[in-house]
Write a protein that holds these residues in place. Structure first.
Motif, PDB file in Angstrom:
ATOM      1  N   SER A   1      -3.305  -8.200 -12.770  1.00  0.00           N
ATOM      2  CA  SER A   1      -2.329  -7.289 -13.357  1.00  0.00           C
ATOM      3  C   SER A   1      -1.688  -7.910 -14.597  1.00  0.00           C
ATOM      4  O   SER A   1      -1.268  -9.069 -14.587  1.00  0.00           O
ATOM      5  CB  SER A   1      -1.257  -6.934 -12.326  1.00  0.00           C
ATOM      6  N   SER A   2      -1.611  -7.099 -15.647  1.00  0.00           N
ATOM      7  CA  SER A   2      -0.952  -7.543 -16.881  1.00  0.00           C
ATOM      8  C   SER A   2       0.393  -6.854 -17.084  1.00  0.00           C
ATOM      9  O   SER A   2       1.143  -7.201 -17.987  1.00  0.00           O
ATOM     10  CB  SER A   2      -1.853  -7.257 -18.091  1.00  0.00           C
ATOM     11  N   ASP A   3       0.687  -5.864 -16.224  1.00  0.00           N
ATOM     12  CA  ASP A   3       1.946  -5.129 -16.324  1.00  0.00           C
ATOM     13  C   ASP A   3       3.025  -5.849 -15.538  1.00  0.00           C
ATOM     14  O   ASP A   3       2.787  -6.360 -14.437  1.00  0.00           O
ATOM     15  CB  ASP A   3       1.789  -3.702 -15.779  1.00  0.00           C
ATOM     16  N   LYS A   4       4.204  -5.880 -16.069  1.00  0.00           N
ATOM     17  CA  LYS A   4       5.330  -6.503 -15.401  1.00  0.00           C
ATOM     18  C   LYS A   4       6.047  -5.454 -14.539  1.00  0.00           C
ATOM     19  O   LYS A   4       6.635  -4.507 -15.052  1.00  0.00           O
ATOM     20  CB  LYS A   4       6.302  -7.091 -16.424  1.00  0.00           C
ATOM     21  N   THR A   5       5.962  -5.632 -13.260  1.00  0.00           N
ATOM     22  CA  THR A   5       6.647  -4.749 -12.325  1.00  0.00           C
ATOM     23  C   THR A   5       7.504  -5.602 -11.397  1.00  0.00           C
ATOM     24  O   THR A   5       7.435  -6.833 -11.410  1.00  0.00           O
ATOM     25  CB  THR A   5       5.634  -3.940 -11.496  1.00  0.00           C
ATOM     26  N   LEU A   6       8.298  -4.921 -10.567  1.00  0.00           N
ATOM     27  CA  LEU A   6       9.127  -5.652  -9.615  1.00  0.00           C
ATOM     28  C   LEU A   6       8.278  -6.430  -8.625  1.00  0.00           C
ATOM     29  O   LEU A   6       8.660  -7.508  -8.162  1.00  0.00           O
ATOM     30  CB  LEU A   6      10.046  -4.672  -8.869  1.00  0.00           C
ATOM     31  N   ALA A   7       7.101  -5.875  -8.298  1.00  0.00           N
ATOM     32  CA  ALA A   7       6.233  -6.546  -7.330  1.00  0.00           C
ATOM     33  C   ALA A   7       5.577  -7.781  -7.947  1.00  0.00           C
ATOM     34  O   ALA A   7       5.599  -8.870  -7.372  1.00  0.00           O
ATOM     35  CB  ALA A   7       5.170  -5.577  -6.824  1.00  0.00           C
TER      36      ALA A   7
ATOM     37  N   GLN B   1       3.006  -7.839   1.076  1.00  0.00           N
ATOM     38  CA  GLN B   1       1.824  -6.986   1.191  1.00  0.00           C
ATOM     39  C   GLN B   1       1.173  -7.111   2.568  1.00  0.00           C
ATOM     40  O   GLN B   1       0.773  -6.105   3.170  1.00  0.00           O
ATOM     41  CB  GLN B   1       0.812  -7.345   0.090  1.00  0.00           C
ATOM     42  N   ILE B   2       1.058  -8.326   3.068  1.00  0.00           N
ATOM     43  CA  ILE B   2       0.436  -8.527   4.381  1.00  0.00           C
ATOM     44  C   ILE B   2       1.291  -7.906   5.481  1.00  0.00           C
ATOM     45  O   ILE B   2       0.780  -7.272   6.413  1.00  0.00           O
ATOM     46  CB  ILE B   2       0.208 -10.030   4.643  1.00  0.00           C
ATOM     47  N   ARG B   3       2.604  -8.060   5.373  1.00  0.00           N
ATOM     48  CA  ARG B   3       3.488  -7.487   6.383  1.00  0.00           C
ATOM     49  C   ARG B   3       3.418  -5.968   6.380  1.00  0.00           C
ATOM     50  O   ARG B   3       3.366  -5.327   7.443  1.00  0.00           O
ATOM     51  CB  ARG B   3       4.918  -7.949   6.130  1.00  0.00           C
ATOM     52  N   ASN B   4       3.401  -5.360   5.195  1.00  0.00           N
ATOM     53  CA  ASN B   4       3.294  -3.905   5.109  1.00  0.00           C
ATOM     54  C   ASN B   4       1.954  -3.415   5.645  1.00  0.00           C
ATOM     55  O   ASN B   4       1.892  -2.384   6.334  1.00  0.00           O
ATOM     56  CB  ASN B   4       3.481  -3.453   3.661  1.00  0.00           C
ATOM     57  N   SER B   5       0.885  -4.128   5.329  1.00  0.00           N
ATOM     58  CA  SER B   5      -0.434  -3.738   5.829  1.00  0.00           C
ATOM     59  C   SER B   5      -0.491  -3.834   7.344  1.00  0.00           C
ATOM     60  O   SER B   5      -1.041  -2.952   8.013  1.00  0.00           O
ATOM     61  CB  SER B   5      -1.513  -4.629   5.206  1.00  0.00           C
ATOM     62  N   MET B   6       0.083  -4.903   7.887  1.00  0.00           N
ATOM     63  CA  MET B   6       0.097  -5.054   9.343  1.00  0.00           C
ATOM     64  C   MET B   6       0.881  -3.934  10.016  1.00  0.00           C
ATOM     65  O   MET B   6       0.469  -3.406  11.062  1.00  0.00           O
ATOM     66  CB  MET B   6       0.695  -6.407   9.728  1.00  0.00           C
ATOM     67  N   SER B   7       1.996  -3.530   9.427  1.00  0.00           N
ATOM     68  CA  SER B   7       2.802  -2.449   9.996  1.00  0.00           C
ATOM     69  C   SER B   7       2.023  -1.145  10.024  1.00  0.00           C
ATOM     70  O   SER B   7       2.046  -0.414  11.025  1.00  0.00           O
ATOM     71  CB  SER B   7       4.095  -2.278   9.193  1.00  0.00           C
TER      72      SER B   7
END
Length: 219
Positions: free
Chosen positions: A90-96, A108-114
């Motif tokens: 990614s070249s865009d600056k986002t909060l993530a 990301q892993i926690r959200n995927s697991m949920s």
């Protein structure tokens, strides 16, 4: 005891109680069969996915090999690798992407697991509801049947044991039917809850190893 007598001599409420219990029993056993079969497939798929990940040189290679593996561990690996690649490319600056890679992967892993574990909640609410309400529905049918049996006996004027035992015995079957429906539902709910908890623990351990390997990727 001939249960057909309940439908022949029972009124609308008693028949509705038995039909409701029959529907609950069918629902319970359908959930039990489907969930047990799925839980067995999940365990086999997780074992295969874990073996593939441990045997791969890179996680990108592991994700490619797990293309047809739809187990929870396989899905978590694929989604985690995509998140890792998206962060790196990614070249865009986002909060993530403004977060450090370590924290980004944890989120990301926690959200995927949920999302993955939420798939295994299906049917649990139904089992819990059936296990809690079926005995009371059966008891309601018994009380209703005894009440109408006593009303009929008082109107007919027959107070013999045979006249009392027959209708009341048929009404008591409703309580037994309620317990017959509730007991498998409660046992299955407890077993599946334990299975989901064990699966969640395995996923937590796998996610930790996956997180460490992602942080140490050089590709």
């Amino acid at each position: 005891m001939n249960l057909s007598l309940v439908f022949q001599s029972g009124d609308f409420v008693l028949i509705a109680v038995f039909l409701m219990l029959v529907a609950m029993s069918i629902t319970t056993w359908s959930i039990i069969v489907l969930r047990f079969v799925r839980l067995r497939k999940v365990k086999q798929g997780n074992a295969e996915a874990k073996k593939t990940v441990l045997g791969a040189f890179t996680l990108k290679e592991a994700a490619q090999k797990l293309g047809s593996n739809e187990s929870p561990m396989g899905q978590l690996t694929a989604e985690s690798v995509r998140a890792y690649q998206g962060y790196r490319q990614s070249s865009d600056k986002t909060l993530a992407t403004a977060l450090p890679l370590n924290e980004y992967l944890v989120i990301q892993i926690r959200n995927s697991m949920s999302q993955i574990m939420r798939q295994f909640d299906g049917g649990m609410a139904a089992l819990a509801s059936i296990g809690a309400t079926a005995p009371f529905i059966g008891l309601f049918g018994t009380v209703w049947g005894i009440y109408h049996a006593l009303i009929n006996i008082s109107q007919s004027g027959q107070m013999s044991i045979a006249a009392v035992a027959g209708p009341i015995g048929e009404a008591l079957v409703a309580t037994a039917a309620g317990l017959f429906v509730a007991i498998p539902a409660v046992l299955a709910y407890n077993f599946l809850t334990r299975g989901n908890k064990s699966l969640s623990q395995d996923m937590d351990a796998f996610a930790h190893d996956l997180h460490v390997r992602l942080l140490n990727q050089k590709d």
